[in-house]
Scaffold this motif. Structure first.
Motif, PDB file in Angstrom:
ATOM      1  N   TYR A  94       1.236   3.984   6.613  1.00 56.59           N
ATOM      2  CA  TYR A  94       1.022   3.106   5.466  1.00 56.59           C
ATOM      3  C   TYR A  94       1.934   3.533   4.319  1.00 56.59           C
ATOM      4  N   VAL A  95       2.283   2.561   3.468  1.00 57.51           N
ATOM      5  CA  VAL A  95       3.157   2.875   2.358  1.00 57.51           C
ATOM      6  C   VAL A  95       2.840   1.987   1.163  1.00 57.51           C
ATOM      7  N   ILE A  96       2.877   2.584  -0.017  1.00 59.16           N
ATOM      8  CA  ILE A  96       2.849   1.834  -1.275  1.00 59.16           C
ATOM      9  C   ILE A  96       4.244   1.938  -1.867  1.00 59.16           C
ATOM     10  N   SER A 144       0.649   9.298  -4.456  1.00 60.24           N
ATOM     11  CA  SER A 144       1.427  10.525  -4.661  1.00 60.24           C
ATOM     12  C   SER A 144       2.696  10.512  -3.819  1.00 60.24           C
ATOM     13  N   ASN A 145       2.667   9.702  -2.762  1.00 59.91           N
ATOM     14  CA  ASN A 145       3.825   9.599  -1.866  1.00 59.91           C
ATOM     15  C   ASN A 145       4.403   8.190  -1.874  1.00 59.91           C
ATOM     16  N   ALA A 146       4.308   7.525  -3.030  1.00 62.84           N
ATOM     17  CA  ALA A 146       4.809   6.146  -3.146  1.00 62.84           C
ATOM     18  C   ALA A 146       6.265   6.076  -2.696  1.00 62.84           C
ATOM     19  N   ILE A 183      -0.725  -2.117  -0.422  1.00 69.35           N
ATOM     20  CA  ILE A 183      -0.604  -1.175   0.693  1.00 69.35           C
ATOM     21  C   ILE A 183      -0.013  -1.910   1.892  1.00 69.35           C
ATOM     22  N   GLU A 184       1.132  -1.461   2.336  1.00 67.50           N
ATOM     23  CA  GLU A 184       1.814  -2.082   3.464  1.00 67.50           C
ATOM     24  C   GLU A 184       1.587  -1.244   4.728  1.00 67.50           C
ATOM     25  N   THR A 185       1.257  -1.925   5.819  1.00 66.83           N
ATOM     26  CA  THR A 185       1.082  -1.243   7.101  1.00 66.83           C
ATOM     27  C   THR A 185       2.393  -1.265   7.871  1.00 66.83           C
ATOM     28  N   ARG A 186       2.847  -0.096   8.298  1.00 64.39           N
ATOM     29  CA  ARG A 186       4.012   0.008   9.170  1.00 64.39           C
ATOM     30  C   ARG A 186       3.492   0.374  10.556  1.00 64.39           C
ATOM     31  N   ARG A 187       3.447  -0.600  11.432  1.00 66.65           N
ATOM     32  CA  ARG A 187       2.822  -0.407  12.732  1.00 66.65           C
ATOM     33  C   ARG A 187       3.463   0.748  13.500  1.00 66.65           C
ATOM     34  N   GLY A 188       2.597   1.607  14.019  1.00 61.74           N
ATOM     35  CA  GLY A 188       3.066   2.744  14.777  1.00 61.74           C
ATOM     36  C   GLY A 188       3.531   3.906  13.918  1.00 61.74           C
TER      37      GLY A 188
END
Length: 226
Positions: A220-222, A165-167, A212-217
């Motif tokens: 998460y983002v698709i 929903s927040n792609a 799904i990509e992890t953005r450290r700190g």
């Protein structure tokens, strides 16, 4: 989906909360009419389970329901009461309730009525979410990737639904907890990381990239489809 229970009987409220949580919903509970109004004014919910006989306001649940309808005409309201009379049922429906359940009730019927109300709600007709080959249907609660059916638990579905929903936008762990768990969640801190791993494992087979990509700190983002 996130539900609000407004019920002054602590025992009944706890049973209803556990039942709906096991059915896959995030659930908040309050015990008075003013607390119900305040919770609804602060948080966003998909459905309210509302007791009729509540302390704190002159007409109890009727007043809560009326305030909910002032703020939102569409959110489903399931009213609970020990008063089994035609007059009280009519009063509840006239106050804005969508359905009525008389105590004592069977928990399976409660869950069935909640599901039925959510299917009829405007949110149930939301479009299918798509991103990076993944398609998620909130109405049928089904998911696919490149045509392959993905079997998700209720909690996994909630996590993936919020991300999609927040792609294109980074979603923090606290946002995911607020969406997929109730606001009083106090479990172990890496629960989001754990469920992200579960979802990744189910979405990805050999040769496919991780959607799904992890953005450290940050979170998460698709990525959104271009």
């Amino acid at each position: 989906m996130k539900l609000l229970i407004v019920e002054d009987d602590v025992r009944i409220a706890d049973v209803v909360r556990r039942t709906l949580s096991e059915a896959g919903y995030a659930v908040d509970v309050v015990h008075t009419a003013p607390a119900g109004v305040e919770a609804f004014e602060i948080e966003t919910y998909d459905l309210v389970v509302l007791d009729l006989m509540l302390p704190g306001l002159p007409r109890g649940g009727m007043d809560v329901c009326a305030r909910i309808r002032e703020l939102n005409h569409d959110i489903p309201v399931l009213m609970l009461t020990a008063l089994d009379s035609t007059r009280k049922r009519v009063e509840g429906l006239d106050a804005g309730a969508d359905d009525y359940l008389v105590k004592p009730f069977h928990l399976v019927e409660l869950v069935a009525r909640v599901r039925a109300l959510l299917r009829r709600a405007p949110r149930a007709h939301a479009p299918i979410l798509t991103a990076q080959g993944v398609a998620l249907d909130p109405a049928t609660r089904t998911a696919t990737r490149n045509g392959r059916v993905i079997v998700l638990t209720a909690k996994e579905f909630a996590v993936l639904e919020y991300l999609m929903s927040n792609a294109g936008h980074i979603v923090s762990a606290s946002e995911l907890i607020d969406h997929a768990w109730d606001s009083n969640y106090d479990g172990y801190s890496n629960v989001v990381q754990t469920y992200i791993r579960y979802v990744r494992q189910k979405l990805t087979v050999a040769g496919e990239t991780d959607v799904i990509e992890t953005r450290r700190g940050a979170g998460y983002v698709i990525a959104a489809d271009r």
